[in-house]
Design a protein around this motif. Structure first.
Motif, PDB file in Angstrom:
ATOM      1  N   HIS A 152       0.850  -1.206   0.000  1.00 49.64           N
ATOM      2  CA  HIS A 152       0.000   0.000   0.000  1.00 49.64           C
ATOM      3  C   HIS A 152       0.876   1.244   0.000  1.00 49.64           C
ATOM      4  CE1 HIS A 152      -4.192  -1.350   0.516  1.00 49.64           C
ATOM      5  NE2 HIS A 152      -3.648  -2.449   1.014  1.00 49.64           N
ATOM      6  N   GLY A 153       0.436   2.252  -0.704  1.00 42.68           N
ATOM      7  CA  GLY A 153       1.158   3.519  -0.669  1.00 42.68           C
ATOM      8  C   GLY A 153       2.211   3.669  -1.745  1.00 42.68           C
ATOM      9  N   HIS A 154       2.190   2.762  -2.711  1.00 46.41           N
ATOM     10  CA  HIS A 154       3.181   2.845  -3.781  1.00 46.41           C
ATOM     11  C   HIS A 154       2.544   3.054  -5.158  1.00 46.41           C
ATOM     12  CE1 HIS A 154       6.487   1.801  -1.094  1.00 46.41           C
ATOM     13  NE2 HIS A 154       5.659   0.961  -0.530  1.00 46.41           N
ATOM     14  N   GLY A 155       1.304   3.481  -5.171  1.00 48.28           N
ATOM     15  CA  GLY A 155       0.690   3.847  -6.441  1.00 48.28           C
ATOM     16  C   GLY A 155       0.137   2.688  -7.246  1.00 48.28           C
ATOM     17  N   LEU A 156       0.086   1.484  -6.675  1.00 51.32           N
ATOM     18  CA  LEU A 156      -0.474   0.349  -7.434  1.00 51.32           C
ATOM     19  C   LEU A 156      -1.940   0.581  -7.772  1.00 51.32           C
ATOM     20  CD1 LEU A 156       1.040  -2.785  -5.637  1.00 51.32           C
ATOM     21  CD2 LEU A 156       1.631  -1.863  -7.888  1.00 51.32           C
ATOM     22  N   LEU A 157      -2.622   1.390  -6.936  1.00 47.01           N
ATOM     23  CA  LEU A 157      -4.033   1.687  -7.197  1.00 47.01           C
ATOM     24  C   LEU A 157      -4.216   3.143  -7.604  1.00 47.01           C
ATOM     25  CD1 LEU A 157      -5.625  -0.265  -4.211  1.00 47.01           C
ATOM     26  CD2 LEU A 157      -5.386  -1.010  -6.581  1.00 47.01           C
ATOM     27  N   GLY A 158      -3.195   3.718  -8.186  1.00 47.07           N
ATOM     28  CA  GLY A 158      -3.313   5.095  -8.658  1.00 47.07           C
ATOM     29  C   GLY A 158      -2.926   6.137  -7.629  1.00 47.07           C
ATOM     30  N   GLY A 159      -2.499   5.679  -6.467  1.00 42.83           N
ATOM     31  CA  GLY A 159      -1.998   6.637  -5.489  1.00 42.83           C
ATOM     32  C   GLY A 159      -3.043   7.381  -4.695  1.00 42.83           C
ATOM     33  N   GLU A 160      -4.272   6.855  -4.692  1.00 39.15           N
ATOM     34  CA  GLU A 160      -5.333   7.558  -3.975  1.00 39.15           C
ATOM     35  C   GLU A 160      -5.290   7.292  -2.468  1.00 39.15           C
ATOM     36  OE1 GLU A 160      -9.301   6.854  -5.420  1.00 39.15           O
ATOM     37  OE2 GLU A 160      -8.521   6.676  -7.443  1.00 39.15           O
ATOM     38  N   ALA A 161      -5.476   8.363  -1.698  1.00 37.13           N
ATOM     39  CA  ALA A 161      -5.609   8.212  -0.248  1.00 37.13           C
ATOM     40  C   ALA A 161      -6.817   7.334   0.084  1.00 37.13           C
ATOM     41  CB  ALA A 161      -5.747   9.575   0.426  1.00 37.13           C
ATOM     42  N   TYR A 162      -7.879   7.483  -0.699  1.00 36.35           N
ATOM     43  CA  TYR A 162      -9.107   6.700  -0.479  1.00 36.35           C
ATOM     44  C   TYR A 162      -8.805   5.213  -0.332  1.00 36.35           C
ATOM     45  CZ  TYR A 162     -13.742   4.762  -1.682  1.00 36.35           C
ATOM     46  OH  TYR A 162     -14.931   4.074  -1.686  1.00 36.35           O
ATOM     47  N   CYS A 163      -7.929   4.712  -1.188  1.00 38.56           N
ATOM     48  CA  CYS A 163      -7.559   3.289  -1.190  1.00 38.56           C
ATOM     49  C   CYS A 163      -6.341   2.991  -0.335  1.00 38.56           C
ATOM     50  CB  CYS A 163      -7.244   2.834  -2.613  1.00 38.56           C
ATOM     51  SG  CYS A 163      -8.595   2.969  -3.730  1.00 38.56           S
ATOM     52  N   GLN A 164      -5.927   3.953   0.497  1.00 35.62           N
ATOM     53  CA  GLN A 164      -4.726   3.751   1.305  1.00 35.62           C
ATOM     54  C   GLN A 164      -3.518   3.492   0.408  1.00 35.62           C
ATOM     55  OE1 GLN A 164      -5.017   4.342   4.541  1.00 35.62           O
ATOM     56  NE2 GLN A 164      -7.150   4.778   4.050  1.00 35.62           N
TER      57      GLN A 164
END
Lengths: 633, 633
Positions: free
Chosen positions: A226-238
């Motif tokens: 988490h926190g490395h942009g795998l999901l686009g870097g959104e805070a929403y997704c941690q």
């Protein structure tokens, strides 16, 4: 009478570096007993019918090829409603075998097993709506989130009943996940994480349940990706910043809290100092800047987000019931890891307020969001985010989450270590550590006296009975035989070291004078206001107790004393706090409500007696306005 | 030098029952001139390129069969970005012919015409994405909303240029709508309304432009069918309650305001007393209970909703730029209908604050939401709802809406009636009523002196020059030749009746002492705070002007005088207000920010000089925190 459940949701692994170990409690009477009875007799038994009518069970049958029709429900995570209910039912069965409930659990376990695909994958939304396409939308798909709740349900089932059926399903899914997800170079096809953390803490527990280290490793991998942009870097997704670098909690509150529960689990099992430091730092930042008085978490309806530091609105407080539950889960792991009492301070506050408000006194109606204010003239939007209790939700995550916490609550109350027993929360019942049993008798939170009697003790060696002195308490005494102490209270613990004998008696007296509480001045939303508290309870005014007008013109008179009045007739029996106030005379401002400061004087008003009721009991009578924070002038 | 535009967005019909009639203004210098120049030289000219890169023009070409590819954009209403830009460009061309802009307008008008279907229907989303399926989703489809903006653009184009091309397209669509929608028994296939009002006020204007009464009747039908559950009864869609029964504004703010603009139009054209009463009642309720100090409207991010009475948050103020524009449009219609000055009071406040903040000083970056606070430590979500200015939005409704209001602004400033001329807003330029021209010279809002010279007047009869005395003004004088008056000010108007001669001069002096403003005590969000205002301007603090810390620990010292400092170097030239304050010493609260009221004392802090800048100019320098409302202790 419920029996002690053999094991709760957190069972430390053999290498765990925890300061404390969970102890077993039996809750036999009092507020928590009453509410747990409602959970056991009403909420849990109604689950299967509600899951049937909402379509969750239908979806499982569809996925198993045992029914025809369309997928029902609006979200890819509807299976978790079933899993959370199964977990609740399993913990309940652990305390009290019941034929009908066992039959329901068996039947629904069978549906889950039948819906599972041969390789272990299981998600009815993706199987039915997305044509079996998997892991293509990790940001929103919730597939691993669903796996996590399945695993937790299975562990509960296995621990409570000793039966393997659901655990087999969960392991098969976990093994499938483990075969698919891994870091680059691992040979696994996907380097990815789920947009909604949950599988991480579940995998740690699966390691604890099975001894399989690879589940722990998989959890650690997920947490750190988490926190490395795998999901686009959104805070929403941690996914904006790694936990190890984060300076405050952010994004979707429940997602953040489940992830942090896993971080605490990993720090406990692996001794990871970086994750421990992050957990401690973020807990401190959260409590200091982003926690409502009720323990509620999440300031934004939009994206269910934590919001900015000190942004703690009242009517728009989100404070999702699930976030309160997640907070208890994280804080308990931190309490065990560190041995610090402050984590259980927050647990107490959250349980008695932000959590308990989430379900009606009759166990049949729910709040998804838990605002601290409903205005006069409120137009309610209805739906999941209603400030009025609702029978069930389109996104029904909260009700079965409440059920599972109620059904496992006895595992969050006490702990043991090599030095003895720690009592974190006070109930009537028994606390059993390692060779030690202490019986509690109390009317807490209505009365501050807790009588503790040693029932079982090693005869030959001294040990320490540690009593948590709540952070709100300014007046504590303890009698131990002929002696009376007022301390020392060290870091929230009052420690009594003795060589104890059966029948030894300790009486703890926690002062329950009602008090007025003010907030840090940076909490703009409550400037010029105070809240009424008594013991662990936050109080509120409800319109129904103040006929003749609304609540938004009321001012509390802080110069007059607060009085306490127990009302066995009211709201299942509550202690009310009676205060003096006024109904302001509001000048007619014409059409513009802003005036130069020197023109904006407000006249005195009629005296009015204010009756404050515990926040947890609000919204159990007729609809109306409600306030926790009360203006003082 | 721009010429007077021949006609603005509101042209009363022949049977209109309006107290006032629009008069023509030319704005020649000053703040509005400067900002309109930026609109004309930067914002409008950049429109076609932005519409091209966002895909709006591509979609029109696709619909016309003149290009290949996929529909671009996320919303069914993307065509309105084009229509609003066309409207802005048309008003601009009405003041100042320009070859390049004319060529752009012609080209884009051609795309619109080519995309229209043979029967008049036009919506690229439904034509391209929904396979031509029409009117199947009136709640969310925005088809009539799009028609409304097309009609308004076409009227602007026709009024400004005299050319028929776009009006032909719009009438064809309007005729199509008229053939499809009607009450039960009308023989029309659909009894329905659009989830987003807009077509209603456009149809009234189309009646005014064409004289075709059936457009007025269709508008009346649509207005009155709202609130009867045709769209499921949601407040969001203005369908919970009929306007005639409503007691306060509610639901999606822009939708409510466009609907109310239409209600005011209908009351004006038809004399409908029920709609007039509803408009007056709802305007009063809105201003009294649901309007931010800036004139901003909409308290919820969620559903862009008005929220509850007195629910006026700061950092979560929504205050969509489009809502400010819609408010101006509605209030102007109410000003004409009733002749009351208070409507123009709100227009002034909204224009100088809630509206003007919506675009950067350079005309290239925008705010969709206009919060009244950005906290220290703010984590910005980015996207359309960012508190940082953005080049363009995914939902780009606001930028071209700003452009069209700027380009037609001179039509909201003055009016005429049989008794003379009314000046609603003060600018340097000329006001031309019916046979009357008055020239204004002023540095407003920086200075309060407005010199007015009669240039054209009937020689033989007295008439009244009515000057609006702003609602915020406590100190007004007017010199008229040798005489000085301080009143009487009746309902916001200072009326000077004379037989005027060319060259007659009136000097209005509006006191601009800076002031501290407080709110009705029911506005919980700003309890214990004041705002700095001067004249029509709301002020704010920005972090960039207060080095050495954030803004959330600052307290304003109300005992010290406010000072005014004009800063020609700053933010395009603004008058700042300098105040005395302190940076609080905040005690270390440990991990819990709530304490018993008697423990929560806060020490004094370091003195600090506070520099307040006009709210409209915020967010034009480096990112940081911002506050309108300032704690006083």
């Amino acid at each position: 009478m419920p029996r002690p459940s053999p094991a709760g949701p957190v069972r430390l692994g053999p290498d765990a570096r925890a300061a404390l170990r969970p102890a077993v409690t039996v809750i036999e009477a009092g507020l928590w007993h009453t509410r747990r009875e409602v959970n056991a007799r009403t909420s849990i038994p109604q689950g299967p019918e509600l899951l049937e009518s909402a379509g969750n069970l239908h979806n499982l049958r569809l996925a198993a090829g045992a029914a025809e029709g369309e997928f029902k429900g609006a979200y890819p995570f509807v299976d978790t409603d079933v899993y959370k209910w199964l977990e609740a039912a399993a913990w309940q069965l652990g305390q009290e075998p019941a034929e009908e409930l066992t039959a329901d659990v068996d039947r629904i376990t069978g549906l889950v097993a039948a819906a599972q695909q041969p390789d272990g994958y299981l998600n009815t939304w993706f199987q039915l709506v997305k044509g079996g396409e998997r892991y293509q939308d990790l940001r929103w798909g919730h597939e691993l989130y669903c796996a996590g709740h399945l695993i937790q349900a299975a562990i509960a089932h296995h621990r409570s009943t000793g039966r393997p059926e659901l655990l087999d399903v969960a392991r098969k899914f976990a093994d499938h996940v483990d075969s698919v997800f891994g870091p680059p170079g691992s040979g696994k096809p996907i380097d990815g994480i789920d947009g909604h953390p949950e599988v991480e803490t579940a995998l740690v527990e699966l390691y604890r349940e099975t001894g399989e280290r690879r589940y722990l490793d998989l959890a650690a991998y997920f947490v750190d990706r988490h926190g490395h942009g795998l999901l686009g870097g959104e805070a929403y997704c941690q996914d904006r910043v790694p936990l190890r670098e984060a300076t405050n909690v952010e994004g979707h509150a429940v997602r953040q809290l489940y992830l942090l529960a896993a971080a605490a689990d990993l720090a406990t099992e692996t001794g990871d100092a970086g994750l421990r430091a992050a957990s401690e730092r973020l807990w401190q930042a959260m409590t200091t800047t982003k926690t409502h008085l009720t323990g509620g978490l999440g300031a934004h309806h939009e994206e269910e987000d934590f919001g900015d530091p000190y942004e703690l609105p009242n009517e728009r407080a989100y404070c999702e019931t699930c976030a309160a539950i997640a907070s208890v889960q994280w804080s308990w792991r931190m309490a065990l890891l560190t041995g610090e009492a402050r984590y259980s301070d927050l647990i107490e506050r959250t349980l008695f307020n932000g959590f308990l408000a989430g379900v009606s006194l009759d166990g049949e109606r729910w709040l998804y969001v838990n605002p601290l204010q409903v205005r006069d003239g409120h137009t309610d939007p209805g739906g999941d985010q209603s400030a009025r209790r609702t029978r069930w939700f389109r996104c029904a995550c909260c009700p079965p989450n409440v059920m599972r916490l109620f059904a496992s609550l006895e595992h969050y109350l006490a702990s043991a270590d090599d030095d003895g027993l720690q009592i974190h929360q006070y109930v009537t019942g028994s606390y059993t550590g390692e060779g030690i049993t202490v019986r509690g008798e109390t009317d807490y939170p209505w009365h501050g006296t807790v009588a503790l009697t040693v029932e079982e003790t090693p005869a030959d060696r001294p040990w320490t009975l540690s009593l948590r002195v709540p952070q709100w308490c300014r007046d504590v005494r303890v009698r131990c035989g002929e002696e009376t102490y007022e301390g020392p209270v060290t870091d929230g613990w009052l420690r009594l070291e003795r060589t104890w004998a059966p029948g030894d008696r300790v009486v703890l007296e926690l002062g329950l004078e009602p008090r007025l509480t003010a907030a840090d001045p940076r909490v703009d939303a409550v400037r010029g206001c105070v809240a009424i508290e008594r013991g662990p309870l936050v109080y509120c005014l409800e319109q129904v107790d103040h006929p003749g007008g609304g609540l938004d013109d009321i001012v509390l008179d802080t110069s007059r004393p607060l009085a306490v009045k127990h009302r066995p007739d009211l709201l299942g029996g509550v202690t009310t706090v009676v205060a003096a106030g006024r109904r302001r005379h509001l000048p007619d401002a014409g059409w513009w409500p802003y005036a130069t400061a020197d023109e904006a004087s407000h006249q005195d008003g009629e005296p009015i007696e204010l009756t404050a009721v515990p926040y947890y009991a609000w919204a159990n009578r007729e609809d109306g306005s409600m306030r926790v924070w009360l203006p003082t002038s």
